[in-house]
Design a protein around this motif. Structure first.
Motif, PDB file in Angstrom:
ATOM      1  N   ASP A  67     -69.249  31.945 -75.149  1.00 22.41           N
ATOM      2  CA  ASP A  67     -69.927  30.524 -75.898  1.00 22.41           C
ATOM      3  C   ASP A  67     -69.255  29.725 -75.050  1.00 22.41           C
ATOM      4  OD1 ASP A  67     -71.982  31.627 -77.449  1.00 22.41           O
ATOM      5  OD2 ASP A  67     -70.633  30.862 -79.017  1.00 22.41           O
ATOM      6  N   ILE A  68     -69.055  29.731 -73.652  1.00 25.07           N
ATOM      7  CA  ILE A  68     -68.345  29.118 -72.332  1.00 25.07           C
ATOM      8  C   ILE A  68     -69.097  27.335 -72.412  1.00 25.07           C
ATOM      9  CG2 ILE A  68     -67.893  28.317 -70.352  1.00 25.07           C
ATOM     10  CD1 ILE A  68     -67.310  31.328 -70.021  1.00 25.07           C
ATOM     11  N   ALA A  69     -70.717  27.692 -72.481  1.00 27.98           N
ATOM     12  CA  ALA A  69     -71.351  26.558 -72.128  1.00 27.98           C
ATOM     13  C   ALA A  69     -72.318  26.371 -73.435  1.00 27.98           C
ATOM     14  CB  ALA A  69     -73.156  26.632 -71.586  1.00 27.98           C
ATOM     15  N   GLY A  70     -72.627  24.855 -74.035  1.00 30.49           N
ATOM     16  CA  GLY A  70     -73.600  24.626 -74.983  1.00 30.49           C
ATOM     17  C   GLY A  70     -74.925  24.666 -74.911  1.00 30.49           C
ATOM     18  N   ASP A  71     -74.877  24.591 -73.808  1.00 34.82           N
ATOM     19  CA  ASP A  71     -76.948  24.799 -73.430  1.00 34.82           C
ATOM     20  C   ASP A  71     -76.853  25.504 -72.073  1.00 34.82           C
ATOM     21  OD1 ASP A  71     -75.240  22.799 -71.964  1.00 34.82           O
ATOM     22  OD2 ASP A  71     -76.802  21.531 -72.986  1.00 34.82           O
ATOM     23  N   GLY A  72     -76.338  26.494 -71.610  1.00 30.69           N
ATOM     24  CA  GLY A  72     -76.267  27.328 -70.446  1.00 30.69           C
ATOM     25  C   GLY A  72     -76.023  26.513 -69.185  1.00 30.69           C
ATOM     26  N   ALA A  73     -75.515  25.530 -69.054  1.00 31.80           N
ATOM     27  CA  ALA A  73     -75.753  24.619 -68.126  1.00 31.80           C
ATOM     28  C   ALA A  73     -74.109  24.617 -66.995  1.00 31.80           C
ATOM     29  CB  ALA A  73     -75.878  23.359 -68.062  1.00 31.80           C
ATOM     30  N   ALA A  74     -75.191  25.092 -65.564  1.00 23.85           N
ATOM     31  CA  ALA A  74     -74.028  25.551 -64.784  1.00 23.85           C
ATOM     32  C   ALA A  74     -72.824  24.378 -64.637  1.00 23.85           C
ATOM     33  CB  ALA A  74     -74.734  25.696 -63.712  1.00 23.85           C
ATOM     34  N   ALA A  75     -73.066  23.353 -64.792  1.00 26.86           N
ATOM     35  CA  ALA A  75     -72.217  22.129 -64.180  1.00 26.86           C
ATOM     36  C   ALA A  75     -70.835  22.724 -66.236  1.00 26.86           C
ATOM     37  CB  ALA A  75     -72.491  21.048 -64.768  1.00 26.86           C
ATOM     38  N   ALA A  76     -71.311  23.280 -66.874  1.00 30.03           N
ATOM     39  CA  ALA A  76     -70.393  23.942 -68.350  1.00 30.03           C
ATOM     40  C   ALA A  76     -69.106  24.495 -66.950  1.00 30.03           C
ATOM     41  CB  ALA A  76     -70.864  24.146 -69.306  1.00 30.03           C
ATOM     42  N   TYR A  77     -69.796  25.708 -66.582  1.00 31.40           N
ATOM     43  CA  TYR A  77     -68.694  26.221 -65.583  1.00 31.40           C
ATOM     44  C   TYR A  77     -67.723  26.267 -65.133  1.00 31.40           C
ATOM     45  CZ  TYR A  77     -72.355  28.792 -68.087  1.00 31.40           C
ATOM     46  OH  TYR A  77     -73.376  29.831 -69.675  1.00 31.40           O
ATOM     47  N   GLU A  78     -68.225  24.998 -64.020  1.00 27.56           N
ATOM     48  CA  GLU A  78     -67.881  24.908 -63.425  1.00 27.56           C
ATOM     49  C   GLU A  78     -66.278  23.660 -63.856  1.00 27.56           C
ATOM     50  OE1 GLU A  78     -68.193  25.105 -60.495  1.00 27.56           O
ATOM     51  OE2 GLU A  78     -69.467  26.601 -60.105  1.00 27.56           O
ATOM     52  N   ARG A  79     -67.520  22.804 -64.836  1.00 26.68           N
ATOM     53  CA  ARG A  79     -65.817  22.049 -65.720  1.00 26.68           C
ATOM     54  C   ARG A  79     -64.751  23.083 -66.316  1.00 26.68           C
ATOM     55  NH1 ARG A  79     -70.084  19.566 -68.163  1.00 26.68           N
ATOM     56  NH2 ARG A  79     -69.345  19.186 -69.796  1.00 26.68           N
ATOM     57  N   LEU A  80     -65.405  24.202 -66.540  1.00 26.06           N
ATOM     58  CA  LEU A  80     -63.866  24.854 -67.770  1.00 26.06           C
ATOM     59  C   LEU A  80     -62.909  25.143 -66.445  1.00 26.06           C
ATOM     60  CD1 LEU A  80     -63.059  26.912 -69.948  1.00 26.06           C
ATOM     61  CD2 LEU A  80     -64.524  28.274 -69.358  1.00 26.06           C
ATOM     62  N   ASP A  81     -63.535  26.195 -65.043  1.00 26.32           N
ATOM     63  CA  ASP A  81     -62.975  26.759 -64.613  1.00 26.32           C
ATOM     64  C   ASP A  81     -61.735  25.169 -63.766  1.00 26.32           C
ATOM     65  OD1 ASP A  81     -62.483  28.504 -62.468  1.00 26.32           O
ATOM     66  OD2 ASP A  81     -62.913  27.369 -60.772  1.00 26.32           O
ATOM     67  N   ALA A  82     -62.248  23.950 -64.072  1.00 24.93           N
ATOM     68  CA  ALA A  82     -61.460  22.595 -63.676  1.00 24.93           C
ATOM     69  C   ALA A  82     -60.408  22.599 -64.483  1.00 24.93           C
ATOM     70  CB  ALA A  82     -61.998  21.475 -63.187  1.00 24.93           C
ATOM     71  N   ALA A  83     -60.735  22.430 -65.760  1.00 22.93           N
ATOM     72  CA  ALA A  83     -60.227  22.465 -66.966  1.00 22.93           C
ATOM     73  C   ALA A  83     -58.823  23.175 -67.105  1.00 22.93           C
ATOM     74  CB  ALA A  83     -60.765  22.584 -68.220  1.00 22.93           C
ATOM     75  N   LEU A  84     -59.050  24.481 -66.927  1.00 18.58           N
ATOM     76  CA  LEU A  84     -58.231  25.507 -66.916  1.00 18.58           C
ATOM     77  C   LEU A  84     -56.776  25.257 -65.822  1.00 18.58           C
ATOM     78  CD1 LEU A  84     -60.155  28.050 -67.342  1.00 18.58           C
ATOM     79  CD2 LEU A  84     -58.962  26.797 -69.347  1.00 18.58           C
ATOM     80  N   ALA A  85     -57.143  25.113 -64.870  1.00 20.34           N
ATOM     81  CA  ALA A  85     -56.285  24.807 -63.738  1.00 20.34           C
ATOM     82  C   ALA A  85     -54.966  24.630 -63.618  1.00 20.34           C
ATOM     83  CB  ALA A  85     -56.695  23.749 -62.898  1.00 20.34           C
TER      84      ALA A  85
END
Length: 277
Positions: A67-85
């Motif tokens: 449940d990484i994304a709330g609405d399945g948008a690709a941008a959510a996964y990119e933002r998670l990757d950046a947030a974890l850096a």
């Protein structure tokens, strides 16, 4: 959800002594930064959790359990990757029932790995997503992956951690318990031959639990955004703070774990909501 996720590949990480892992789950990031779930800015709550985790001892790896994304948008996964850096650790992800896999979310091809191998522990990632449904499911292919991982762990004299999005056992909330993985009996049968320690971690339920079933330890972990109330017959939100779980896996199979929650920021949540799934 229409995503069909195939977990593939493995990573070998050389860690001397105990392995330190962080479980981060149910981030529910929306298509645009600042998107809200029941009034909680899920980017802001994730940032607070990551800042808290950054104050702890350096992790060897991060396990992101769906449940990484709330609405399945690709941008959510990119933002998670950046947030974890800022945590400066390799991360391995699972899909949840809210996730979609879009071809242009290239980060997923790198993060959706099947196994992570340490000198004394193996980590197996299992996909419990049932496209189009909220509840969990383990296909024959996922159960076969478990059986293979058990055999490999036995041959190498290792312990095994299994990460999955949905839980296996009821936690006393009727509406959530109906969404757990249906194939629990088959899972336990496949896990039974494991010689050494076995640990199973899940997300989805937005609350912490720590139970022993048939000699194996099962953990669930709080969300980085909203939390579900314990023991509720129907959908109900709690005002407990967001958090994450840390794990220390020792070479002899001993397990240390705990949950840490944000204390310096308050995220007011809509406690009157009757659902969002």
């Amino acid at each position: 959800m229409s995503m069909e996720c195939h977990l593939a590949g493995e990573q070998r990480l050389s860690v001397s002594g105990a392995v330190r892992l962080l479980q981060i789950t149910d981030t529910h990031l929306m298509a645009a930064p600042g998107g809200r779930l029941l009034n909680v800015d899920t980017d802001a709550s994730l940032a607070a959790v990551i800042a808290l985790a950054g104050q702890a001892e350096q992790a060897d790896a991060l396990l992101i359990t769906g449940d990484i994304a709330g609405d399945g948008a690709a941008a959510a996964y990119e933002r998670l990757d950046a947030a974890l850096a800022p945590l400066n650790a390799p991360s391995f992800w699972l899909p949840g029932n809210h996730d979609e896999r879009e071809d242009n979310a290239a980060v997923l091809r790198e993060r959706f790995q099947r196994q992570v191998r340490f000198p004394h522990w193996d980590v197996l990632m299992l996909n419990s997503q049932l496209p189009g449904a909220v509840e969990g499911c383990l296909t024959a292919a996922e159960l076969a992956a478990l059986s293979a991982a058990v055999s490999e762990a036995n041959a190498a004299g290792k312990h095994l951690l299994v990460a999955v999005h949905h839980p296996f056992w009821p936690l006393g909330s009727a509406w959530l318990d109906s969404q757990r993985i249906a194939e629990t009996e088959a899972f336990m049968a496949a896990l039974a031959p494991l010689h050494n320690a076995g640990l199973i971690i899940s997300g989805h339920v937005h609350q912490a639990s720590d139970e022993i079933h048939e000699g194996r330890r099962f953990l669930t972990t709080p969300s980085t955004c909203i939390q579900f109330a314990r023991g509720s017959e129907d959908f109900k939100i709690d005002d407990v703070a967001p958090g994450y779980r840390w794990l220390v896996l020792h070479p002899d199979g001993q397990i240390e774990t705990g949950v840490e929650r944000v204390t310096d920021v308050v995220f007011p949540v809509d406690l009157q909501s009757d659902g969002y799934l």
